[in-house]
Write an enzyme that holds these catalytic residues in place. Structure first.
Site, PDB file in Angstrom:
ATOM      1  CB  CYS A  34      -4.350  29.944  17.305  1.00 36.16           C
ATOM      2  SG  CYS A  34      -4.461  29.359  15.477  1.00 36.16           S
ATOM      3  CB  ALA A  67      -4.872  25.008  15.586  1.00 41.71           C
ATOM      4  NE  ARG A  98      -5.634  17.161  15.793  1.00 43.30           N
ATOM      5  CZ  ARG A  98      -6.568  16.626  16.430  1.00 43.30           C
ATOM      6  NH1 ARG A  98      -7.682  16.607  15.717  1.00 43.30           N
ATOM      7  NH2 ARG A  98      -6.753  16.332  17.762  1.00 43.30           N
ATOM      8  CG  HIS A 113     -11.574  22.727  20.518  1.00 39.90           C
ATOM      9  ND1 HIS A 113     -10.850  22.471  21.583  1.00 39.90           N
ATOM     10  CD2 HIS A 113     -11.122  22.336  19.460  1.00 39.90           C
ATOM     11  CE1 HIS A 113      -9.770  22.086  21.260  1.00 39.90           C
ATOM     12  NE2 HIS A 113      -9.686  22.116  20.008  1.00 39.90           N
TER      13      HIS A 113
END
Lengths: 487, 519
Positions: free
Chosen positions: A63, A66, A97, A197
């Site tokens: 999503c 994220a 991550r 992003h």
């Protein structure tokens, strides 16, 4: 079994037809647009992308949260990133991550910590702004060396009408201009990580760049060789094994976005002479902005495997004087013996092996060259959250007849792998055990399967070693009991 | 250049090479605007003080490093415990990606789950169409026998009505009318993953025992002698479910494991991917209504579920993640009393072996101080075992524990001379724990993988017991329940104690007189 290109293309097209049969008609029509076969000479891969995932199909996507917290903002190490909303999002993404960094965690750096407003029912009913304000106060008391705060919105924030921008502004003023960034990356926005992003990029523009004090003295003297690494998240140390090459060729890296990055580096980036962009998907937005507003050109590069690294070093150097151009050649020459030794060692063990990829960001195309340097062949690839411009760029990497699958579903991926029988599947944690159960060697290509770095010359040696150990793992000959094997 | 093809250096060694150390120093000095080292050190020391602890405990709004997850995670755990059941989470899709990753990282297994992939339009208009399409697709593709629906916070905030949506989807033909689609509302902003476990299991039981959301007559309960066992949210479910079965088989008890994920999270690598494996059959789930009693191994995972079972006329019993001798004794005696079946000698012998092991090793554990964190039941079970070993569970912390739990813990401490000075912390997080470990140090810490940050910061050696454990492999395959399970826990604790003793006595000519080969 070796097929002609034509026969291979035909087989892959049939395979797509076969796989689509499982779906109800409406879904089959939609999914058909995302599955295709690349044909030489076409300008893209013949698939649609960046479209909503279909309910119930087991998409691999995440999503917007994220994309913002997990990708763009989370690695900025000296800021505190609040997962604003219920506890889960921050919990599941906590330190998962592998964005490596140097710092004293909990004191001057905070990447592998989970800060959350842990929303309760009353916060949903009455709103969470007061709680957020208090959280910022508590952070200032308990973590006084933090260099800024971001507010990573989870789904409820946008639904209950909280005004996190107002809280951010007020608190920033109260704390004498402290950088506090509200990010509207609620998980329901957009169709995947990708919008996260973009939203995160925009908040750097609006809440970092636009708030820079133009009269403040620079923290360092500019040089003609200043560059910023954009879109490297330092997974397993990737940005470091990249930075070292840029420095060796004579450039000065003034910022890393965002792996092992700091707010000071973000702030300094408008002074760069060139932005070098690795993950185009997640950071092209801010690169374009800096080009428009500050006149900084940007260049995409690929630091996977010696062929692409050399081409990229030369491409980057072409933006500078002979000094740097010579530097690039010097670096390429310096590492050539190492690369040859790596290839001599591993290529005989990997020659001709077939790979199927499904990853995010830049990797569905960027890693193809590294496999090819080892004599391997990528026979299928696809993007978790790519856009059409990614698929256009992919045409420079893939061979005629390559199977392409956008936003692949669990079912499709299993069927494709079962039919094409690759020697290696390279994808993510959710896929890893599925394919290993099926007997296929597998490497996680988001986290480097807890290895890395894979970027740069130093990284390629590790990449080669890891692919070898996956494919040539003796366990794969043991998956069938001897008494169950057919004579 | 330090890299070489013969001996490839990866992140463990590569970045310690001089060229990288220099790179880090220059980056920090020139570009990071880093705080001066002395200031960092000063701040670090300050966080170890009582003054900092008081400020830390005065927090009212901020949570740092909590030891809990959200409801739908528990719901997914429940769903996969039933035969060929696909978990379906209604709401944003990113959540499902997170649950799947989380489980796969712990169990090292595939984790299958679908989402209804709601986006902005669904936020405005509701997620009905997502439910209709989602059920149809999931049913066609993954051929489940049951789809268990839960919700993300998005669907809860906008108020989607699962019951109505599922009915509507069935009318639209997404799945057959008689296809089982139990559901549970599992808002992430209420409780934690253990609440989600309770709600989801309740949803499944209500579905089968209460007439499938009004679509079939409510079945009449015809009591039999069977016992239902509910494990609760458990990172050791693979080992524990099998251990419970083994003990009950030894006793000759007739039972149903209600929600049994021990097979689906322990599938073989033999060339076949099993999306579904094992689990409670749907027939057994329905027939479990007739059981004499339902026994929960984790009280705080099952309050509503047990209440519902009781409302159907079943006896109910709840334990707290029973670890150790007394806890296993109580469990077995309760089952014996419930069923009239005697406890066989084989189990008495296992008990004796555990007592034997404890007697052999006691000198190394007695008087050691421990901090424990985790889910409330696990904390209770481990603390009780430590008291039995003569150890002191000094700090016991459950982020998802409540006041009642803290009182129960206190009663446990009060019942043992080793519980003096022990304290339970409900609703606190691991940043609180950090202050506790600095101001009132202990010898060992027991917790999940995230405890390694506390080990790094405070130097307290971590014994990994809990969920999730990402950075050690295969422990989830071992039971912690029963005498044999307690034996595993004992060995894990002892291994760490001995490793620490060796680590602390390993310097030649300084401390190695105590580097004994016999301990």
């Amino acid at each position: 079994m070796s097929l002609t290109v034509e026969a291979n293309t035909q087989r892959n097209k049939q395979l797509v037809e076969e796989v689509l049969k499982v779906y109800p008609d409406k879904t089959a029509k939609k999914r058909a647009k995302h599955l295709g076969v690349y044909e030489d000479g076409k300008s893209d891969c013949g698939v649609k992308s960046n479209i909503k995932s279909i309910p119930g199909v087991m998409t691999i996507r995440g999503c917007a949260y994220a994309g913002s917290k997990g990708v763009v903002w989370g690695p900025i190490k000296d800021m505190i990133h609040i997962s604003h909303g219920p506890v889960g999002c921050g919990q599941y993404s906590w330190a998962a991550r592998r964005n490596y960094y140097i710092g004293t965690t909990g004191i001057d750096t905070f990447v592998t910590m989970q800060f959350t407003s842990d929303f309760q029912e009353k916060d949903i009913v009455f709103g969470g702004d007061k709680k957020l304000a208090k959280i910022i106060d508590e952070i200032q008391v308990l973590f006084p060396l933090n260099h800024g705060i971001t507010i990573q919105s989870e789904c409820p924030i946008g639904l209950i009408g909280d005004d996190i921008e107002a809280v951010s502004k007020a608190k920033s003023k109260e704390y004498t201009g402290k950088t506090i960034v509200p990010v509207r990356c609620e998980g329901f926005r957009g169709v995947s990580q990708s919008l996260g992003h973009h939203i995160a990029n925009d908040t750097i523009r609006d809440w970092v760049f636009d708030k820079l004090d133009k009269d403040a003295p620079p923290r360092f003297e500019p040089s003609p060789y200043d560059v910023a690494i954009i879109g490297d998240y330092n997974i397993g140390g990737d940005a470091w094994s990249s930075r070292i090459l840029l420095e060796e060729m004579g450039l000065r890296v003034i910022a890393q976005w965002s792996g092992d990055g700091s707010i000071a580096e973000l702030e300094a980036t408008p002074k760069a002479k060139l932005n070098v962009l690795h993950c185009y998907r997640s950071m092209n937005y801010i690169s374009r902005h800096m080009e428009e507003k500050y006149g900084i050109p940007w260049v995409e590069y690929n630091f996977f495997g010696p062929s692409k690294i050399a081409a990229s070093l030369r491409e980057i150097a072409s933006h500078f004087d002979d000094n740097i151009k010579e530097g690039a050649e010097r670096v390429i020459a310096k590492y050539q013996p190492l690369m040859q030794a790596v290839i001599d060692k591993y290529r005989p063990r990997l020659e001709g092996k077939k790979v199927m990829l499904f990853v995010g960001g830049l990797r569905p195309r960027h890693v193809i060259g590294a496999y090819e340097d080892l004599g391997m062949e990528v026979i299928g690839t696809g993007y978790e959250f790519g856009h059409n411009d990614d698929y256009q760029r992919t045409t420079h990497y893939v061979k005629d007849g390559t199977l392409i699958y956008d936003d692949v579903t669990g079912y499709e991926f299993e069927q494709f792998v079962e039919a094409l029988q690759p020697d290696l599947v390279a994808s993510g944690i959710k896929e890893k055990y599925v394919f290993q159960k099926m007997g296929f060697p597998f490497r996680q290509m988001h986290s480097w399967d807890y290895s890395g770095p894979y970027h740069g010359y130093d990284g390629f040696a590790i990449f080669a070693r890891d692919m070898d150990m996956a494919i040539n793992n003796p366990v794969w000959s043991l998956t069938k009991a001897p008494w169950q094997q057919q004579a | 250049m330090s890299q070489n093809a013969e001996h490839v250096l990866d992140h463990f060694d590569l970045f310690r090479q001089p060229e990288y150390v220099e790179l880090f120093e220059n980056k920090k000095k020139n570009f990071e605007n880093a705080e001066p080292a002395d200031k960092v050190e000063q701040a670090r020391e300050w966080t170890k003080t009582w003054e900092y602890r008081e400020k830390n405990f005065a927090r009212e709004a901020l949570t740092v490093n909590p030891a809990k997850a959200c409801q739908p995670l528990g719901a997914v755990f429940v769903a996969v415990g039933f035969e060929s059941t696909l978990p379906f989470v209604h709401g944003s899709q990113g959540c499902v990606a997170y649950y799947r990753s989380h489980f796969s990282r712990h169990f090292k297994e595939p984790s299958s789950c679908v989402s209804s992939s709601m986006t902005e339009d669904a936020a405005v208009f509701g997620g009905l169409n997502n439910m209709i399409d989602g059920l149809a697709n999931a049913y066609a593709m993954y051929k489940p026998k049951m789809i268990a629906v839960s919700t993300t916070c998005m669907a809860e905030v906008i108020g989607d009505d699962l019951n109505a949506f599922i009915k509507n989807a069935k009318e639209k033909g997404s799945v057959p009318e008689d296809f089982d689609v139990p559901f549970a509302h599992t808002p992430a902003f209420v409780g934690s993953h253990i609440t989600g476990y309770d709600n989801a299991l309740l949803g499944v039981l209500k579905h089968f025992w209460d007439g499938k959301a009004g679509t079939v007559p409510v079945p009449e309960r015809v009591p039999n002698e069977k016992i239902n066992f509910v494990g609760g949210f458990d990172g050791y479910t693979v080992g524990n479910q099998r251990e419970v079965s083994r003990m009950l088989d030894l006793m000759g008890v007739e039972y149903t494991l209600l929600c049994d994920a021990s097979d689906v999270w322990d599938t073989p690598t033999d060339g076949e991917f099993r999306m579904y494996d094992g689990g409670t059959t749907l027939a057994d789930a329905a027939a479990a209504l007739n059981a004499k009693a339902t026994v929960s191994m984790q009280e705080y995972c099952t309050p509503k579920t047990l209440e519902f079972c009781a409302s159907k006329g079943q006896e109910t019993l709840a334990f707290n993640h029973p670890v150790g001798i007394a806890a296993t004794d109580q469990f077995l005696m309760a089952i014996s009393k419930l069923t009239g079946k005697p406890i066989p000698d084989a189990l008495a012998k296992e008990r004796g072996r555990l007592v034997d092991a404890i007697a052999d090793s006691n000198a190394h554990i007695h008087g050691k101080k421990f901090a424990i964190y985790g889910d409330p039941d696990l904390c209770y079970g481990l603390a009780a075992f430590l008291l039995e070993l003569g150890a002191e569970p000094t700090h016991v912390l459950a982020t998802n524990g409540n006041k009642e739990w803290a009182q129960k813990m206190q009663a446990l401490f009060d019942g043992s001379p080793f519980g003096k000075g022990c304290h339970a912390y409900a609703g606190k997080d691991l940043w609180h724990m950090r202050s506790l470990l600095f101001t009132e140090p202990v010898d060992f810490l027991i917790g999940n993988t995230y405890g390694k940050y506390l080990e790094r910061d405070t130097g307290t050696p971590l014994i990994r017991i809990g969920f999730p454990v990402f950075d050690r492999h295969h422990h989830h395959r071992y039971p912690v329940w029963g005498y044999q399970g307690a034996m595993n826990v004992l060995v894990w604790i002892l291994d760490k104690i001995f490793d620490e003793i060796d680590k602390n006595t390993i310097v030649p000519a300084k401390t190695d007189y105590s580097y004994d080969i016999i301990r």
